[in-house]
Design an enzyme around this catalytic site. Structure first.
Site, short mmCIF file in Angstrom:
data_model
loop_
_atom_site.label_atom_id
_atom_site.label_comp_id
_atom_site.label_asym_id
_atom_site.label_seq_id
_atom_site.Cartn_x
_atom_site.Cartn_y
_atom_site.Cartn_z
N LYS B 95 0.86 -1.18 0.00
CA LYS B 95 0.00 0.00 0.00
C LYS B 95 0.90 1.23 0.00
CE LYS B 95 -3.90 1.79 2.80
NZ LYS B 95 -4.67 1.53 4.04
N SER B 171 -9.48 1.71 3.17
CA SER B 171 -8.59 2.40 2.26
C SER B 171 -7.59 1.48 1.55
CB SER B 171 -7.81 3.47 3.03
OG SER B 171 -7.02 2.86 4.02
N SER B 195 -9.64 -0.62 7.47
CA SER B 195 -9.08 -0.41 6.14
C SER B 195 -8.38 -1.63 5.53
CB SER B 195 -8.09 0.76 6.16
OG SER B 195 -8.78 1.97 6.02
#
Lengths: 482, 528
Positions: B95, B171, B195
């Protein structure tokens, strides 16, 4: 001035002399290093970094807090103080807010006699004592601002006094004693010129005898004890002028211009800035358990003012001597070791130290613990003089010789034949020689100029390279000239 | 089956038997990326083409050469008979909220678009030290602020491989979609309110939010520092365990990383669930939210499509010997989102202070001669809507005059939420749970654009996941079936501090027991 008294509080920032910074492994002191050389992702606040607490900074803070008689919290927290400034790379300073390392505390400040006023003790309370990281330095260069991050993350203790000081002299004395204490404890180099000890002064005035507090001004950028004294003096004068003219004192922040010797207004302080303090989530609380605390405070030395009093009480030293001998911890340790080795009259040891050893320290810029003239050697020399083995001037030159060679005083005396000559016949022979060589002086003496006896003694001493017992020489000369 | 579809654990066996090479695996993944990912996220990307709408768009940066070099190093070690590490040759994505030395580390924000990290985050460093091969940095909501991935400044935003008209969740949307689409076997995500778990649920993969402090946060660009947890996204529980094994453990660079020893997650993984007490709470089968008109709290039960996979999982686990404990009260669950709204924004606003245009990242190009104006203009241009909203709210609720009403109060609520869990897991309490079994999300993946723009409603997507972040406890989301639209449904296991081993064991038992079920044979749409 007589109708008013000054009310002064000092906010000090003390740079702890740790090897590395408070939250990363960068070197802490950058005084001699070019800008932006002692930096890393952590202290420059790169995205994603985390602080890791340097234990040594906590330990030095604990020692200082204990020396200030402050109460240590078993659990204290770091908080974020949020504000924007280019030299604050994270946009917040990691500090301590409501649950800091320690609270309370005081310093019993001895204020020396001056202007016909007797000496007295001023109790200065400590309001706040907490750990924090330093910010960087900003420098204006023409149309550019240059930022040096070296200082970011250097460990500081912020220590704030109550509004307890009553004159510029007291403020100066506080800083002198604080600097002495910091060095004594070994927690800071406390050099104001290098910013190791920084001071802001809060100043207000009020009618003498009043107990309320008037609005205060804050003086920033005072980088020496003299500057603190002068700046506060100037500010008190200004406030009196304002009040006498019927004006109100406004809560300004002032800056001291050292070169011009004047205060300049930096800003009005109408409202307090909101720093939006909250607990620093990246650090655990400091758990100062009893074992750790005991371990840290094991090394806490007797404090300078306590030792000063003890030197006066236990050794019968005058305040003057006690003050000087406790100006540095090394020197006071040296003195005590020498007294112990000597075994009697501490004042006699003090005299040697104050007259000769201190001069030697100044000349060589050494600290007492670095002298080759150890306390034991000093004591030995004084004993040699006491026993009449060497005369006073030989004793003093011995101090120098021991320091230069590192040899024991006894060995030097033996090797160089410095022992005082007390043999009547040897001295008598030299005396006869001197008289024979100085017929004119003999005539003058006999004509009544008896003060010449000192000159004759001197000549004998010179011939015997200082080894003669001067009293004996004088007796023999007087007898021969009679 | 192509190499890129083989899970990590099996890949590592094949690699060690030298049946395949790490370079082959890496190339297979790069080919899959070329086939399904479409264009990578970029600033000022222009409007979407019809083709864009069919692609996954998981990536911001593909580190192709770096990956191939790492793969070749692993192959050399394997050839030389050296130990190449636990994850040798396993491709993963990171990420783009983690700093990785020499790579753009953007946080999916314009303000960091030109920033290249000078150091590597601890979890990434541990993955690479174990021989894993990083394929690139994947997309996310800007600074992780969202639950759909639509708020990224790097468009096109990732899409759900099960149906590209739907969001992948967020996210960690790029993490979940890259793993679901077979672009990588594993992904490193972060979970601040859900997330990792929510996008894992939306994309039909496994996501672990470890105990706070189990995995070092060093190098993770912070959102809510007291809530952020790096964790694995994987295709199955075994792979998640393998990855957690690699990244967990104390770190001298993160003092909040726990010094608790890391158990051998793999050794006990198939130990079964016999005797474990697994709870169900009515408070996790409804959501409570403020009515946008009246502000009153309203409650709503969950759709059957969400509820029934959880109840079925309970039956499966019961049949394997677990004891199901019903009606466990978790009364403070409903306050999770409001408290989170306050706490996370206070921390976020402070964490965003450093992006000021002075040291690195974006600086306004307008000629400005005043420092405050430089800050304002830079931040106005550099931050997207979500960071701005969070700064505004964070600054408001932490202001001296409001802090007691909001921030301090939210912290007390947080303590109450933690207490709910402590009571449920209390060894001598009434329920004595080993784990709580819940749905991961109140809905399956919603359509792109359906919720985006309503920040409050979007936030409620995290209602069932955020309590674990408040409490600091671990959570595991794993696929539990498909809804009527053939979109994945996630089920969640929550356990006491450092009980990842137990959660993984329960998850693995469920996975094995349902291995042959029909829904497991359905492939994501982009792979059909």
């Amino acid at each position: 001035m007589n109708d008013y008294e000054a009310v002064i509080g000092l906010e000090t920032h003390i740079q702890l002399n740790t090897t590395t910074k408070i939250f990363c492994a960068c070197k802490a002191d950058s005084w001699f290093d070019p800008p932006n050389t002692n930096i890393c992702p952590v202290c420059t606040g790169m995205p994603g970094v985390l602080p890791v607490l340097n234990k040594a900074a906590v330990e030095k803070g604990v020692v200082l807090a204990a020396a200030m008689h402050a109460e240590l919290r078993p659990l204290s927290y770091f908080d974020r103080k949020n504000y924007f400034y280019p030299d604050l790379p994270k946009g917040y300073q990691i500090s301590q807010y409501d649950q800091s390392l320690a609270f309370g505390g005081y310093l019993d400040l001895p204020v020396p006699a001056a202007n016909g006023q007797p000496a007295y003790i001023r109790k200065v309370s400590i309001h706040k004592l907490h750990l924090e990281e330093d910010a960087g330095k900003t420098k204006n260069a023409g149309h550019e601002r240059l930022i040096d991050f070296n200082r970011c993350g250097v460990p500081l203790v912020e220590m704030v006094t109550g509004p307890d000081l009553r004159s510029p002299d007291e403020a100066a004395q506080y800083l002198i004693r604080l600097r002495q204490l910091l060095r004594w404890l070994g927690v800071s180099e406390a050099d104001m010129e290098k910013g190791h000890l920084r001071c802001d002064a809060n100043v207000s005035i009020r009618p003498r005898g009043a107990t309320y507090l008037n609005p205060k001004t804050e003086i920033k950028n005072v980088n020496s004890i003299e500057a603190v004294r002068s700046a506060i003096e100037k500010e008190i004068e200004r406030q009196i002028r304002e009040v006498e003219a019927g004006h109100r004192i406004e809560a300004w922040t002032l800056e001291w211009d050292e070169e011009a010797g004047v205060l300049r207004k930096m800003r009005s302080k109408e409202t307090e800035a909101d720093y939006r303090y909250f607990r620093e989530p990246d650090l655990l609380p400091i758990r100062l358990d009893d074992a750790w605390k005991a371990d840290i405070l094991k090394a806490l030395p007797e404090l300078p003012l306590v030792r000063r009093q003890r030197f006066m009480n236990a050794y019968g030293l005058p305040e003057y001597d006690a003050d000087i001998l406790t100006s540095e911890r090394n020197l006071s340790d040296y003195f005590e070791s020498a007294v112990k080795a000597y075994g009697s009259d501490p004042k006699r040891v003090s005299n040697y130290l104050m007259n000769d050893v201190l001069r030697m320290l100044n000349e060589t810029s050494k600290t007492a613990d670095r002298l080759r003239l150890t306390p034991a050697y000093l004591a030995e020399i004084i004993k040699l003089a006491d026993a009449g083995t060497v005369n006073t001037s030989t004793a003093k030159s011995l101090l120098q010789k021991v320091e230069e060679s590192g040899m024991a005083p006894g060995e030097i005396v033996a090797a160089e034949g410095l022992a005082k000559v007390s043999d009547d016949s040897a001295i008598r022979a030299v005396c006869l020689e001197v008289l024979a060589e100085s017929p004119k002086e003999v005539e003058s003496y006999k004509a009544g100029k008896v003060t010449l006896i000192g000159w004759f003694v001197g000549q004998v001493m010179k011939k015997m390279r200082g080894k003669a017992d001067p009293t004996l020489a004088r007796t023999i000369l007087e007898e021969l000239l009679a | 089956m192509e190499l890129c579809d083989i899970p990590a654990y099996e890949l590592s066996l094949l690699l060690r038997q030298r049946q395949i090479s790490a370079e082959e695996v890496t190339r297979a993944c790069l080919e899959r990326i070329a086939a399904v990912d479409g264009r990578s996220g970029a600033l000022d990307a222009g409007s979407l083409t019809p083709e864009d709408e069919q692609k996954v768009h998981a990536f911001i940066t593909i580190t192709r050469e770096r990956a191939l070099n790492q793969a070749r190093t692993v192959d050399q070690k394997l050839a030389a008979g050296e130990d190449p590490g636990l994850l040798a040759g396993i491709p993963f994505t990171t990420k783009d909220i983690f700093s990785v030395r020499g790579t753009p580390s953007t946080a999916a924000s314009r303000i960091l678009a030109n920033y290249t990290a000078p150091y590597t985050a601890t979890p990434v460093a541990r993955m690479e030290a174990a021989g894993a091969v990083m394929l690139g940095k994947v997309n996310l909501d800007e600074f992780t602020y969202g639950s759909s991935n639509e708020s990224t400044a790097f468009q096109p935003a990732p899409r759900n491989p099960w149906n590209p008209a739907h969001v992948p969740g967020g996210s960690s949307g790029g993490s979940a979609s890259s793993v679901a689409a077979g672009e990588a076997a594993l992904s490193l995500g972060t979970d601040t309110a859900g997330s990792i778990r929510q996008p894992a649920a939306f994309c039909g993969v496994v996501g672990v939010k470890p105990t706070y402090g189990r995995v070092s946060r060093y190098g993770l660009i912070a959102f809510g520092s007291s809530l952020d947890c790096p964790g694995p996204v994987a295709r199955n529980v075994v792979d998640a365990a393998l990855m957690l094994q690699t990244i967990a453990g104390a770190d001298p660079r993160d003092s909040t990383a726990a010094k608790v020893p890391v158990p051998d997650y793999l050794a006990q993984l198939e130990g079964g669930v016999k005797g474990l007490r697994i709870g169900l709470s009515p408070d996790y089968f409804r959501i409570a939210f403020p009515d946008p008109q009246t502000g009153e709290y309203r409650e709503q039960s969950l759709p059957m499509d969400i509820e029934s996979p959880v109840l079925r999982a309970a039956e499966v686990l019961a049949s394997l010997g677990a004891e199901i404990v019903e009606d466990v009260p978790m009364p403070n669950t409903r306050y999770g989102i409001p408290a989170y709204f306050v706490i996370s924004r206070v921390e976020a606003a402070s964490n965003l202070h450093r992006y000021d245009g002075v040291k690195y990242g974006y600086r306004t190009r307008q000629p400005i001669d005043d420092l405050t104006k430089l800050y304002r203009q830079t931040r106005n241009e550099g931050f997207g809507l979500q960071p701005k909203l969070r700064i505004l709210m964070g600054m408001y609720v932490s202001a001296a005059q409001y802090s007691a009403q909001y921030y301090q109060r939210a912290l007390r609520v947080r303590t109450l939420i933690r207490r709910d869990f402590e009571q449920a897991f209390d060894r001598s309490g009434k329920h004595r749970l080993d784990a709580l079994l819940t749905p991961t999300t109140p809905t399956t993946a919603f359509k792109m654009g359906a919720v985006y723009g309503d920040s409050v409603l979007m936030q409620y997507a995290d209602q069932l996941t955020v309590p674990a972040n408040h409490a600091g406890i671990p959570g595991l989301s794993l696929p539990g079936g498909l809804d009527a639209d053939r979109l994945p449904v996630g089920i969640q296991l929550l356990g006491p501090d450092f009980s990842e081993d137990v959660l993984l064991r329960i998850g693995r038992a469920y996975e094995l027991a349902t291995e042959t079920e029909d829904w497991r044979k359905v492939k994501p749409m982009v792979l059909r």
